[in-house]
Design a protein around this motif. Structure first.
Motif, mmCIF file in Angstrom:
data_model
loop_
_atom_site.group_PDB
_atom_site.id
_atom_site.type_symbol
_atom_site.label_atom_id
_atom_site.label_comp_id
_atom_site.label_asym_id
_atom_site.label_seq_id
_atom_site.Cartn_x
_atom_site.Cartn_y
_atom_site.Cartn_z
ATOM 1 N N ASP A 53 17.871 18.301 27.341
ATOM 2 C CA ASP A 53 16.776 17.453 27.881
ATOM 3 C C ASP A 53 16.302 16.765 26.570
ATOM 4 N N ILE A 56 18.353 13.713 25.913
ATOM 5 C CA ILE A 56 18.064 12.580 26.698
ATOM 6 C C ILE A 56 16.847 11.784 26.632
ATOM 7 N N GLN A 59 18.003 9.206 23.969
ATOM 8 C CA GLN A 59 19.202 8.843 24.011
ATOM 9 C C GLN A 59 19.277 7.369 23.699
ATOM 10 N N PRO A 216 24.983 9.322 26.822
ATOM 11 C CA PRO A 216 24.010 9.536 27.753
ATOM 12 C C PRO A 216 24.763 10.474 28.974
ATOM 13 N N GLN A 220 23.962 14.238 30.367
ATOM 14 C CA GLN A 220 23.340 14.119 31.732
ATOM 15 C C GLN A 220 24.286 15.709 32.316
#
Length: 562
Positions: A53, A56, A59, A216, A220
């Motif tokens: 997280d 992200i 990113q 990315p 995820q």
């Protein structure tokens, strides 16, 4: 994940899962409760739990790096690192290959002069991008790699720093070096994440971005796996269930975790090897990872195996599938994990980090320290310091010189060995293998396909004749991975270290010692610690013409086994 386990172990595993669930241990894991392990400092090393997280959220940085690299038109990029700083980039490089418009990603994690020269030949120092990767900034190998290639790239006068990126922890020595030498970019690790748990941090993701991978998407997939690993029910939690299975099997003597990986993702085994061995090899306990040991007939395996079959479903290898099926039907424990997309490697990185942490809890160790890796570093540093003072490594004498080979060991091992020829000495050493032992072949030679093929043949000869698990490592890289389990795990290993003269050595700017000297010091330091730990170890030293020397060694091992 599917498991095929002996009934008694399956029943105990079900009870362990119920107990884990009832105790709320998954919640304890996510709340950084060190009582899950040894109540030492484990809570300080759990920054990897939320790294997906966190990555992200930033990113855009990886996208920016990718655009920069592509616009500069680099043909090659080289990661200069060891262990946790190099293995994830290696997996990404080998699995995904070169992306159009982006540089080919290479990894240098060997001090062997021939390997340093090979990288220099592949990637022109005047036009390549270099990624110096070192969490602490004090690790020997990345530092001397940087010294060498920075000068080759033109040094300060040639503005070489503009083609260097550093990945390091905030406040490290490497951060200061990068600033002083004008590096193009400094990317930061997370101090609460140890090297082998750093795949999803900048240590893994920045090289991936440089290579043009879809970071990315990988993040995820990792974040989705992290969400699944919050599941309180241990039996339904993909990471916890795997960890409980590995730990429970190990407690029943199935501690040789044999990794069978589909060809498309085969290098994932190298990363798993480090994660498993360096995390669990402590206080006489370990899960011993067995990577790239080609599947054999069921009868060549002892009762100490756990097989993990990592199958890439878009490209199933029929021979591999058949071999695993035979092993499973013979009653050996087999864990099946299907991987449907190479981007799912992000999810697997996270699943296995959870699993190994949980397995560490089951077997009762701290999975986040590495005391015996440090011991080898200290032994190596002592030898390189001696070289800097005197211009020589301490003298040593072989216990046998025969058939073009020199054999070395310590006094305790020498007393247990006998032989007037290479075959007799090797037979004496290999006859020390017994049920539940493993054989580790440790090659301080250039890591390339030809040498690996030669050493693979030797390890399989030993496996098939002695019915023991076999490990194959190239030094010094394994010092930062399986080396921990070899020294800190159970005394069940029989080690054959292979060293050689260097046909051509390479000087290191600013140092008296050379790359060849460092490699020799690392081999001797490694051996010294194995001997101090009471391990059954023998070193064979070969001449510089290495291919015929390896063939001769292989033939001697065959004869010794007959």
């Amino acid at each position: 994940m599917k498991q095929s386990l002996p009934p008694q172990i399956a029943a105990e595993l079900a009870q362990s899962a119920e107990a884990w669930t009832h105790a709320g241990n998954t919640a304890k894991l996510w709340s950084h409760d060190k009582s899950l392990w040894t109540s030492a400092d484990e809570d300080k090393w759990l920054g990897w739990l939320d790294i997906a997280d966190r990555q992200i959220a930033q990113q855009h940085v990886f996208t920016e790096i990718a655009h920069e690299v592509k616009s500069r038109g680099y043909r090659d990029a080289v990661v200069l690192g060891m262990g946790g700083s190099s293995l994830c980039p290696e997996v990404l490089s080998i699995t995904f290959g070169r992306q159009e418009g982006f540089p080919a990603l290479h990894v240098l994690d060997s001090t062997d002069p021939a390997e340093v020269a090979a990288i220099e030949k592949i990637a022109d120092p005047k036009s390549s991008l270099y990624i110096v990767s070192s969490k602490s900034g004090s690790t020997l190998e990345p530092n001397i790699f940087k010294q060498y290639f920075f000068e080759k790239a033109g040094g300060m006068n040639g503005n070489a720093g503009n083609r260097f990126i550093a990945i390091t922890d905030p406040g490290s020595k490497m951060e200061q070096v990068a600033k002083d030498d004008g590096f193009h970019r400094i990317c930061y690790g997370v101090p609460s994440i140890g090297g082998r748990y750093s795949a999803l941090s900048d240590f893994g993701m920045v090289p991936g971005a440089v290579a043009g991978l879809n970071i990315p998407v990988m993040l995820q997939r990792a974040a989705h796996m992290a969400k699944e690993c919050h599941e309180p029910d241990a039996a339904k939690n993909p990471g916890v269930a795997l960890g409980l299975a590995l730990g429970t099997l190990a407690k029943h003597g199935h501690d040789k975790v044999t990794l069978v990986t589909s060809p498309a993702i085969y290098d994932l085994g190298a990363w798993l090897e480090q994660l498993i061995a360096e995390s669990t090899g402590k206080i006489g306990r370990a899960l011993i990872p067995v990577d790239r040991e080609y599947p054999g007939a069921p009868e060549v395996y002892g009762a100490d195996r756990t097989f993990v079959y990592l199958r890439y479903t878009p490209e199933v290898d029929a021979d591999q599938e058949a071999a695993v099926s035979k092993i499973e039907r013979a009653g050996h424990p087999v864990i099946h994990i299907d991987i449907g997309n190479t981007s799912d490697l992000g999810a697997e990185f996270f699943r296995w980090e959870i699993a190994v942490a949980v397995a560490g809890s089951v077997i009762g160790i701290n999975p986040f320290d590495q005391p015996d890796v440090e011991a080898s570093k200290i032994a190596t540093r002592k030898l390189t310091d001696e070289y800097e003072k005197t211009g020589n490594l301490p003298a040593e004498s072989p216990i046998l010189e025969a058939d073009g080979m020199k054999f070395f060991t310590d006094a305790r091992n020498a007393a247990a060995l006998q032989g007037k020829t290479a075959v007799e000495m090797l037979r004496s050493h290999l006859n020390r293998l017994g049920a539940g032992d493993y054989f580790a072949l440790l090659g301080y030679i250039q890591m390339n396909a030809e040498h690996e093929e030669d050493l693979q043949e030797m390890r399989l000869d030993v496996r098939d004749r002695k019915r023991v698990a076999t490990c194959l490592g190239f030094g010094p890289r394994f010092l930062h991975s399986t080396g921990q389990a070899y020294k800190g795990g159970p005394n069940t290993g029989v080690f054959l270290q292979v060293t050689c003269d260097d046909a051509h050595d390479i000087a290191i700017p600013g140092q008296k010692y050379t790359f060849g000297t460092v490699k020799a010091a690392q081999a001797r330091g490694d051996f010294d610690v194995l001997a101090e730990r009471g391990r059954r170890a023998l070193r064979v030293h070969l001449p510089a013409d290495i291919r015929p020397a390896l063939a001769k060694l292989g033939n001697a091992i065959k004869e010794a086994l007959n």
